[in-house]
Design an enzyme around this catalytic site. Structure first.
Site, mmCIF file in Angstrom:
data_model
loop_
_atom_site.group_PDB
_atom_site.id
_atom_site.type_symbol
_atom_site.label_atom_id
_atom_site.label_comp_id
_atom_site.label_asym_id
_atom_site.label_seq_id
_atom_site.Cartn_x
_atom_site.Cartn_y
_atom_site.Cartn_z
ATOM 1 N N ALA A 1 0.965 -1.087 0.110
ATOM 2 C CA ALA A 1 0.053 -0.092 0.088
ATOM 3 C C ALA A 1 0.849 1.277 0.103
ATOM 4 O O ALA A 1 1.959 1.249 0.330
ATOM 5 C CB ALA A 1 -0.884 -0.018 1.390
ATOM 6 N N GLY B 1 0.328 -5.097 0.820
ATOM 7 C CA GLY B 1 -0.678 -5.120 -0.259
ATOM 8 C C GLY B 1 -0.238 -5.882 -1.503
ATOM 9 O O GLY B 1 -1.318 -6.321 -2.167
ATOM 10 N N GLU C 1 -0.887 -9.311 -1.083
ATOM 11 C CA GLU C 1 -2.432 -9.484 -0.934
ATOM 12 C C GLU C 1 -3.008 -9.468 -2.245
ATOM 13 O O GLU C 1 -4.288 -10.060 -2.440
ATOM 14 C CB GLU C 1 -2.899 -8.393 -0.006
ATOM 15 C CG GLU C 1 -2.520 -8.663 1.404
ATOM 16 C CD GLU C 1 -2.894 -7.582 2.487
ATOM 17 O OE1 GLU C 1 -2.456 -6.608 2.058
ATOM 18 O OE2 GLU C 1 -3.489 -7.966 3.485
ATOM 19 N N GLU D 1 3.874 -5.752 7.025
ATOM 20 C CA GLU D 1 2.979 -4.626 7.929
ATOM 21 C C GLU D 1 3.237 -4.665 9.556
ATOM 22 O O GLU D 1 3.461 -3.458 10.088
ATOM 23 C CB GLU D 1 1.477 -4.916 7.773
ATOM 24 C CG GLU D 1 1.143 -4.813 6.521
ATOM 25 C CD GLU D 1 1.305 -5.907 5.418
ATOM 26 O OE1 GLU D 1 2.117 -6.643 5.606
ATOM 27 O OE2 GLU D 1 0.596 -5.891 4.508
HETATM 28 N N1 T1G Z 1 4.756 3.237 0.036
HETATM 29 C C1 T1G Z 1 5.303 4.525 -0.374
HETATM 30 N N2 T1G Z 1 6.625 4.650 -0.678
HETATM 31 C C2 T1G Z 1 7.150 3.541 -0.469
HETATM 32 C C3 T1G Z 1 7.075 2.147 -0.244
HETATM 33 C C4 T1G Z 1 5.540 2.128 0.165
HETATM 34 N N3 T1G Z 1 4.897 1.054 0.451
HETATM 35 N N4 T1G Z 1 7.880 1.427 -0.143
HETATM 36 C C5 T1G Z 1 8.904 2.163 -0.546
HETATM 37 N N5 T1G Z 1 8.623 3.481 -0.659
HETATM 38 C C6 T1G Z 1 9.619 4.741 -1.260
HETATM 39 C C7 T1G Z 1 10.580 4.768 0.006
HETATM 40 O O1 T1G Z 1 10.310 5.628 0.794
HETATM 41 C C8 T1G Z 1 11.693 5.487 -1.028
HETATM 42 O O2 T1G Z 1 11.368 6.839 -1.118
HETATM 43 C C9 T1G Z 1 11.601 4.769 -2.342
HETATM 44 O O3 T1G Z 1 10.406 3.999 -2.291
HETATM 45 C C10 T1G Z 1 12.562 3.494 -2.514
HETATM 46 O O4 T1G Z 1 12.348 2.674 -1.356
HETATM 47 C C11 T1G Z 1 -2.912 -3.160 2.810
HETATM 48 C C12 T1G Z 1 -1.331 -1.718 4.720
HETATM 49 C C13 T1G Z 1 9.814 -2.222 -1.621
HETATM 50 C C14 T1G Z 1 11.954 -3.653 -0.799
HETATM 51 O O5 T1G Z 1 6.205 -2.259 4.066
HETATM 52 O O6 T1G Z 1 10.409 -2.676 2.002
HETATM 53 O O7 T1G Z 1 0.765 -2.753 2.105
HETATM 54 O O8 T1G Z 1 13.421 8.063 -0.272
HETATM 55 O O9 T1G Z 1 14.913 2.956 -0.612
HETATM 56 O O10 T1G Z 1 15.837 -0.599 -1.459
HETATM 57 O O11 T1G Z 1 -1.783 -4.549 4.022
HETATM 58 O O12 T1G Z 1 10.941 -0.201 -0.229
HETATM 59 O O13 T1G Z 1 13.125 7.511 -2.785
HETATM 60 O O14 T1G Z 1 11.658 9.132 -1.873
HETATM 61 O O15 T1G Z 1 13.270 1.063 0.372
HETATM 62 O O16 T1G Z 1 14.634 -0.822 -3.576
HETATM 63 C C15 T1G Z 1 3.784 -2.729 3.121
HETATM 64 C C16 T1G Z 1 8.096 -1.089 2.290
HETATM 65 C C17 T1G Z 1 3.093 -1.328 3.363
HETATM 66 C C18 T1G Z 1 7.351 -2.198 1.987
HETATM 67 C C19 T1G Z 1 12.235 -1.618 -2.091
HETATM 68 N N6 T1G Z 1 4.972 -2.737 2.213
HETATM 69 N N7 T1G Z 1 9.270 -0.900 1.134
HETATM 70 O O17 T1G Z 1 13.608 -1.557 -1.381
HETATM 71 O O18 T1G Z 1 14.113 0.953 -2.195
HETATM 72 S S1 T1G Z 1 1.796 -1.513 4.218
HETATM 73 C C20 T1G Z 1 6.175 -2.517 2.960
HETATM 74 C C21 T1G Z 1 10.133 -1.752 1.084
HETATM 75 C C22 T1G Z 1 0.662 -2.241 3.372
HETATM 76 C C23 T1G Z 1 -1.540 -3.900 3.374
HETATM 77 C C24 T1G Z 1 -0.409 -2.667 4.087
HETATM 78 C C25 T1G Z 1 11.375 -1.222 0.160
HETATM 79 C C26 T1G Z 1 11.234 -2.242 -1.123
HETATM 80 P P1 T1G Z 1 12.560 7.986 -1.360
HETATM 81 P P2 T1G Z 1 13.598 1.864 -0.701
HETATM 82 P P3 T1G Z 1 14.663 -0.425 -1.996
#
Ligand code: T1G
Length: 655
Positions: free
Chosen positions: A68, A107, A110, A130
């Protein structure tokens, strides 16, 4: 193939009767409002178009869907909500397959679980992380994953939030195949071969039966690792629900729990940490500066710190030249480094091939001339100014002109060390935290004369070491130890004012620290701070409040755990309150005419938090720290500040 566009981030092309829908929302294909609306529009089109036999979903770039859009949290929800998109996917009348080309997280997984088939690239990573954001999956993860993996495996994955490789996902039944080529090709072929009448809808699958004690053990392990954090225990509860509730009941309870947690202070704190980690190590104006090429790392001193740095650099793929004073010390250093590699093998963190590869890239010698091969030399020798400046002056005559010199000093002034060399612009500070091969935190000290490309090189090295780099300006103790000194000073003031060591420790442990300050001092050893206080005695500001109690303990030979007595007594290693210490504290108060006051746990936490944030604000105003969130990351990753509170600056309301 005709190209269709359903929103800014959602396009599609019809391939052989299959609508291939691509999510293109850089940088990680997060499920933003535009993505969700585009997906719904694509499904509406696929439903109506008789030429479409089925749908394949895939991501542009190297990520399938990163989850998400966390940036939307805390803002009013925008339709369509993700659970609605996911329900639509699962109920779709035509077959839908996920072509998982990269990370499918939160998500993103999901969405894939709601598809009828899943094909993954071998390099893809999958997970429901999450809980690391203080929430639970909010779009069916806790209800659909168990229907593919069973309850025990789902509890483990969701409560830990860990990412797994596609091969493990295949074994667990989360994906149907690993694609030898492009997942989209396999997914299209699969759709064409799918029997419409037998569409497998994950949410309608029965939960595989498994032994109760298997489930109980998974739940117990998950709760133990959760260490009281709320999200993992809620995740366990929600996964358990699949055994007794219908899909719709489970989804409703999951959504209610998700919304409640999402709006919690803990989730806000963990989101702060998430984004803080991604802005750490970014220096304005440095983006355009090319780092120097580093492939060989020289490390002078292979003791506790040097050997940890060597293992960290070996893990980063570098060639290592360790240097010691003589052949015997060199052999001991090599054994120490290999011993750490063997421990990693024993713990399953490293395989035999990985160990061999690292040993092949390791050399430890008494011949400092070998460092002509090094692209950077990190010193991890005794923390004495003469020792370090002599060493750097010697290195000046050995290493190549473009070789970087990095000091690992904790307390000395790297500007003074740099000024003693012929080329101070190539000197930078790399303050590792012990054990250096385990601790992620690395303070990168930007000295007065450090050249921009040297700083850029240090940051690139830190990233390849898998470290969390925080840039610090030059001040005694840099960011972490400056704040920790303020924290220690205030704890000692409170001691003198009336609180006991155990009351202060208990208050901080209830706040979320793994150990209170006095237990930490006993573990680290009181003599180190004592030696520093004695060194500073001559220059100390006489008007500044000074607490003699720690000196009294040291004068009595109470140096902490290692001597069996410090702030606490440790008969047979067990921490116990020592009445002798209370007597010493009472005597010290009486000498100053202090009438001891009682403090509540809240007052203790508030006062110590204020000491940290006052110091943090001073570091910010002096330009030693670039941003408040950097200070939070240092205290969380180096000093045990609870990440669920976001760090001292966040906890005190300074975003
Ligand atoms: N939403 C918004 N921005 C995100 C993002 C996300 N989910 N994930 C990464 N970014 C931005 C991050 O801030 C950075 O921004 C850029 O992308 C590169 O990130 C409904 C509610 C995918 C493995 O927890 O683990 O889904 O600094 O440096 O090393 O149940 O990003 O460039 O401006 O980390 O290549 C669950 C979080 C959300 C995954 C890639 N998902 N992200 O790693 O890049 S909650 C997560 C990561 C959810 C549902 C629930 C990693 C990555 P900027 P990065 P990377």
């Amino acid at each position: 193939m005709s190209a269709l566009r359903f929103s800014d981030t959602i396009s599609a092309a019809l391939a052989d009767g299959v609508l291939v829908v691509t999510i293109d929302n850089a940088p990680v294909n997060a499920l933003s409002a535009d993505v969700r609306a585009g997906l719904m529009a694509a499904l509406n089109h696929a439903e109506k178009d008789g030429a479409v036999a089925g749908v394949v979903l895939t991501g542009a770039g190297s990520t399938f869907i990163g989850g998400a859009d966390i940036k939307e949290f805390g803002k009013p929800p925008v339709e369509p909500l993700l659970p609605d998109v996911i329900s639509r996917l699962e109920a779709f009348a035509k077959p839908i397959a996920a072509a998982i080309n990269g990370a499918a997280l939160g998500g993103g997984l999901e969405v894939a679980l709601a598809c009828h088939r899943r094909h993954a690239a071998p390099s893809a990573k999958l997970g429901l992380p999450e809980v690391k954001l203080g929430i639970v999956p909010g779009a069916g993860g806790t209800q659909r994953l168990p229907r593919l993996t069973g309850i025990a495996a789902a509890i483990d994955l969701i409560a830990s939030g860990r990412m797994i490789p596609a091969a493990e996902a295949l074994k667990l039944g989360i994906v149907d195949s690993l694609s030898s080529g492009a997942p989209v090709t396999d997914a299209v072929a699969d759709i064409k071969a799918t029997d419409i009448s037998a569409l497998r809808r994950t949410g309608l699958l029965p939960v595989p039966s498994e032994a109760a004690d298997t489930i109980d053990k998974a739940a117990a392990d998950a709760l133990r690792k959760a260490r009281g954090q709320r999200a993992p225990s809620e995740a366990v509860r929600l996964v358990h629900l699949t055994a007794t509730s219908s899909l719709s009941e489970g989804l409703a309870e999951e959504r209610r729990t998700f919304v409640e947690l999402r709006d919690s202070e803990e989730a806000a704190a963990l989101r702060h940490v998430f984004f803080a980690e991604r802005s750490a190590g970014k220096v304005e104006g440095l983006e355009a500066v090319a780092p120097r090429k580093i492939e060989t790392v020289g490390i002078v001193g292979t003791g506790l710190m040097g050997s940890g740095i060597a293992v960290s650099a070996l893990n980063g793929g570098y060639r290592i030249i360790g240097v010691e004073q003589n052949a015997e010390a060199a052999e001991k250093g090599r054994e120490r480094i290999i011993g750490l590699l063997d421990k990693a093998v024993q713990s399953g963190r490293l395989d035999a091939a990985g160990r061999e590869d690292r040993v092949d890239r390791l050399a430890v010698t008494a011949d400092m001339q070998q460092l002509t091969q090094a692209d950077i030399v990190i010193e991890a020798v005794f923390d004495d100014l003469t020792v370090k400046t002599d060493l750097f002056q010697r290195l000046d005559t050995i290493v190549r002109a473009e070789t970087i010199l990095a000091t690992n000093t904790s307390y000395l002034d790297p500007d003074v060390i740099a000024a003693a060399t012929a080329w101070p612009e190539r000197v930078v500070g790399l303050h590792f935290f012990s054990p250096a091969h385990i601790m992620r935190l690395l303070e990168v000290v930007n000295c007065k004369q450090t050249a921009p490309d040297v700083l850029a090189s240090a940051l690139a090295l830190a990233k390849r070491l898998g470290k969390l780099p925080i840039v610090s300006g030059v001040t005694e103790g840099f960011i972490g130890n400056s704040i920790f000194s303020a924290y220690r000073r205030e704890a000692e003031y409170m001691l003198e004012d009336g609180a006991s060591p155990q009351e202060i420790d208990a208050a901080l442990e209830a706040f979320g620290f793994p150990m209170g300050p006095f237990a930490v001092f006993d573990m680290a050893g009181l003599e180190i701070a004592w030696a520093r206080r004695k060194r500073q005695a001559a220059t100390r500001d006489p008007s500044e409040r000074y607490v003699v109690i720690p000196d009294r303990l040291c004068e009595a030979g109470r140096f902490g755990q290692k001597t069996g007595r410090g702030w606490y007594a440790y008969p047979d290693g067990k921490k116990t309150i020592d009445p002798d210490v209370a007597a010493m504290i009472d005597a010290a108060r009486a000498e100053k005419g202090i009438v001891p006051k009682k403090f509540t746990a809240e007052e203790i936490v508030a006062r110590l938090l204020k000491a940290m944030t006052d110091e943090g604000n001073a570091l910010l105003s002096r330009g030693i720290a670039a941003r408040a969130s950097d200070i939070d990351l240092v205290m969380i990753n180096g000093y045990g500040f609870p990440s669920s509170k976001g760090g001292p600056m966040f906890a005190a309301g300074r975003r």
